[in-house]
Design a protein around this motif. Structure first.
Motif, PDB file in Angstrom:
ATOM      1  N   ILE A  93       5.779  11.684  -1.000  1.00  0.00           N
ATOM      2  CA  ILE A  93       5.887  10.528  -1.250  1.00  0.00           C
ATOM      3  C   ILE A  93       5.008   9.523  -0.997  1.00  0.00           C
ATOM      4  N   HIS A  94       5.104   8.497  -2.026  1.00  0.00           N
ATOM      5  CA  HIS A  94       4.076   7.551  -1.601  1.00  0.00           C
ATOM      6  C   HIS A  94       4.815   6.102  -1.915  1.00  0.00           C
ATOM      7  N   SER A  95       4.937   5.349  -0.603  1.00  0.00           N
ATOM      8  CA  SER A  95       5.634   4.257  -0.653  1.00  0.00           C
ATOM      9  C   SER A  95       4.967   3.095  -1.202  1.00  0.00           C
ATOM     10  N   ALA A  96       5.384   2.401  -2.077  1.00  0.00           N
ATOM     11  CA  ALA A  96       4.756   1.056  -2.594  1.00  0.00           C
ATOM     12  C   ALA A  96       5.767   0.066  -3.394  1.00  0.00           C
ATOM     13  N   GLU A  97       5.610  -1.144  -3.545  1.00  0.00           N
ATOM     14  CA  GLU A  97       6.490  -2.025  -4.099  1.00  0.00           C
ATOM     15  C   GLU A  97       6.068  -1.771  -5.582  1.00  0.00           C
ATOM     16  N   LEU A  98       7.172  -1.898  -6.628  1.00  0.00           N
ATOM     17  CA  LEU A  98       6.968  -1.743  -7.988  1.00  0.00           C
ATOM     18  C   LEU A  98       5.386  -2.098  -8.520  1.00  0.00           C
ATOM     19  N   GLU A 116      -1.078   6.693 -11.224  1.00  0.00           N
ATOM     20  CA  GLU A 116      -1.359   8.008 -10.398  1.00  0.00           C
ATOM     21  C   GLU A 116      -0.583   8.397  -9.512  1.00  0.00           C
ATOM     22  N   GLN A 117       0.053   7.275  -8.545  1.00  0.00           N
ATOM     23  CA  GLN A 117       0.697   7.532  -7.599  1.00  0.00           C
ATOM     24  C   GLN A 117       2.178   8.154  -8.070  1.00  0.00           C
ATOM     25  N   TRP A 118       2.789   7.095  -9.324  1.00  0.00           N
ATOM     26  CA  TRP A 118       3.949   7.652  -9.943  1.00  0.00           C
ATOM     27  C   TRP A 118       4.220   8.795 -10.377  1.00  0.00           C
ATOM     28  N   GLN A 119       2.992   9.244 -11.293  1.00  0.00           N
ATOM     29  CA  GLN A 119       3.009  10.557 -11.773  1.00  0.00           C
ATOM     30  C   GLN A 119       2.738  11.700 -10.813  1.00  0.00           C
ATOM     31  N   ALA A 134       9.211   5.367  -7.181  1.00  0.00           N
ATOM     32  CA  ALA A 134       8.514   6.901  -7.846  1.00  0.00           C
ATOM     33  C   ALA A 134       9.283   7.886  -7.165  1.00  0.00           C
ATOM     34  N   TYR A 135       9.493   7.832  -5.880  1.00  0.00           N
ATOM     35  CA  TYR A 135      10.033   8.880  -5.111  1.00  0.00           C
ATOM     36  C   TYR A 135      11.664   9.046  -5.629  1.00  0.00           C
ATOM     37  N   TRP A 138       6.974  11.663   7.995  1.00  0.00           N
ATOM     38  CA  TRP A 138       7.114  10.206   8.769  1.00  0.00           C
ATOM     39  C   TRP A 138       5.962  10.149   9.670  1.00  0.00           C
ATOM     40  N   GLN A 139       5.636  11.192  10.719  1.00  0.00           N
ATOM     41  CA  GLN A 139       4.892  10.976  11.593  1.00  0.00           C
ATOM     42  C   GLN A 139       3.434  10.766  11.336  1.00  0.00           C
ATOM     43  N   GLY A 140       3.106  11.345  10.284  1.00  0.00           N
ATOM     44  CA  GLY A 140       1.662  11.392   9.688  1.00  0.00           C
ATOM     45  C   GLY A 140       1.556  10.297   8.662  1.00  0.00           C
ATOM     46  N   THR A 141       2.569   9.860   7.929  1.00  0.00           N
ATOM     47  CA  THR A 141       2.583   8.984   6.821  1.00  0.00           C
ATOM     48  C   THR A 141       3.232   7.732   6.777  1.00  0.00           C
ATOM     49  N   LEU A 142       4.549   8.021   6.833  1.00  0.00           N
ATOM     50  CA  LEU A 142       5.360   6.719   6.696  1.00  0.00           C
ATOM     51  C   LEU A 142       5.553   5.828   7.672  1.00  0.00           C
ATOM     52  N   PHE A 143       5.771   6.291   8.940  1.00  0.00           N
ATOM     53  CA  PHE A 143       5.485   5.302  10.092  1.00  0.00           C
ATOM     54  C   PHE A 143       4.323   4.298  10.099  1.00  0.00           C
TER      55      PHE A 143
END
Ligand SMILES: NC(=O)c1ccc[n+]([C@@H]2O[C@H](COP(=O)([O-])OP(=O)(O)OC[C@H]3O[C@@H](n4cnc5c(N)ncnc54)[C@H](O)[C@@H]3O)[C@@H](O)[C@H]2O)c1
Length: 261
Positions: free
Chosen positions: A96-101, A107-110, A156-157, A196-201
């Motif tokens: 997962i990589h969180s970002a607004e459109l 690259e992140q989408w793909q 993307a996710y 979550w612990q390593g990335t999303l939080f």
């Protein structure tokens, strides 16, 4: 011991949910586990520790990037050589990589489409080739609640996971005549997982300018049952779907999200 004597292939098994599912499948009686991941060292350590704790279960680490066709084909071949068959595929590897459109790069989408959708397709295809001659098999995709409802700043996710549901429903029809069942499990937020612990939080805390514990409380408050999803919540459903108790269930996607829509 509902999966006595079965052989399973779990992708993304070096950590998080995949590792937890490997232990649970061993507890449920699986005697062969093929564990795949791109983190080769971590994966070998998981296979080693699991084997020590469950000596009845032969756990083999097979490093494999599920986006690379030749690697997936090679992995399936190795499973056939090592175990002689494959009863269960748990297509768990995901990113997962969180970002607004407007901030989402191609690259992140793909990357998310490649791992979460194309990787699932390749593993399911190669697993099905082993299962078809057996006249029996189970494929379970670890999807997400974001595969059933759009997700804020996660286009993307969500798109990759929605695609996984379409793939699940379609190949369930392709494979039903061969006694192979295909289902998706859609967990809620596994707030204690490395994802979550390593990335999303950290990503959300930075974006919203809030401390990480406030982000956690925000996500817990959105769940009617009042807590994040635990590995066992997911494993309970995975074991049921993998067992003969679910022999009339295929092409489904089940949410395990504490009531969160
Ligand atoms: N963590 C959550 O809150 C959550 C919620 C719903 C669904 N899920 C899904 O559960 C699954 C497991 O998530 P997790 O929380 O354990 O994440 P995680 O990041 O801890 O584990 C994912 C594993 O997949 C591996 N991986 C990544 N790319 C790969 C590739 N190309 N080939 C092979 N392996 C690869 C990683 O190395 C890692 O070990 C994912 O499909 C995820 O989308 C997670």
């Amino acid at each position: 011991m509902r999966l006595q004597g079965q052989v399973a292939w779990i992708t993304g098994a070096a950590q998080g949910l995949g590792e937890a599912l490997a232990y649970r499948l061993a507890q449920e009686g699986c005697t062969g586990l093929a564990l795949s991941d791109i983190q080769a060292e971590k994966l070998a350590a998981v296979a080693h520790a699991l084997q020590a704790q469950h000596p009845h279960c032969h756990a083999v680490a097979i490093p494999c990037d599920i986006c690379r066709e030749e690697a997936v084909v090679r992995t399936a071949k190795q499973i056939a050589q090592q175990f002689g068959r494959l009863d269960i595929l748990i297509a768990n590897a995901g990113v997962i990589h969180s970002a607004e459109l407007t901030e989402m790069s191609l690259e992140q989408w793909q990357w998310q489409i490649d791992v979460n959708l194309t990787g699932y397709f390749l593993c399911a295809r190669e697993a099905a080739k082993l299962m078809k001659p057996q006249g029996k098999g189970v494929i379970i995709q670890i999807n997400s609640k974001s595969g059933l409802k759009g997700s804020y700043k996660n286009c993307a996710y969500a798109a990759s996971k929605f695609g996984g549901i379409g793939l699940t429903q379609s190949i369930a029809m392709d494979l039903a005549p061969y006694g192979i069942r295909v289902n998706a499990v859609c967990p809620g937020n596994l707030l204690d997982s490395p994802m979550w612990q390593g990335t999303l939080f950290e990503q959300y805390a930075r974006k919203w300018g809030l401390p990480e514990d406030a982000i956690r409380r925000y996500y817990e408050a959105q769940v009617p049952l009042g807590r994040g999803c635990a590995y066992d919540d997911v494993a309970n459903l995975v074991v049921f779907l993998a067992s003969d108790e679910a022999s009339y269930i295929t092409g489904e996607a089940y949410r395990v999200a504490g009531g969160q829509l």
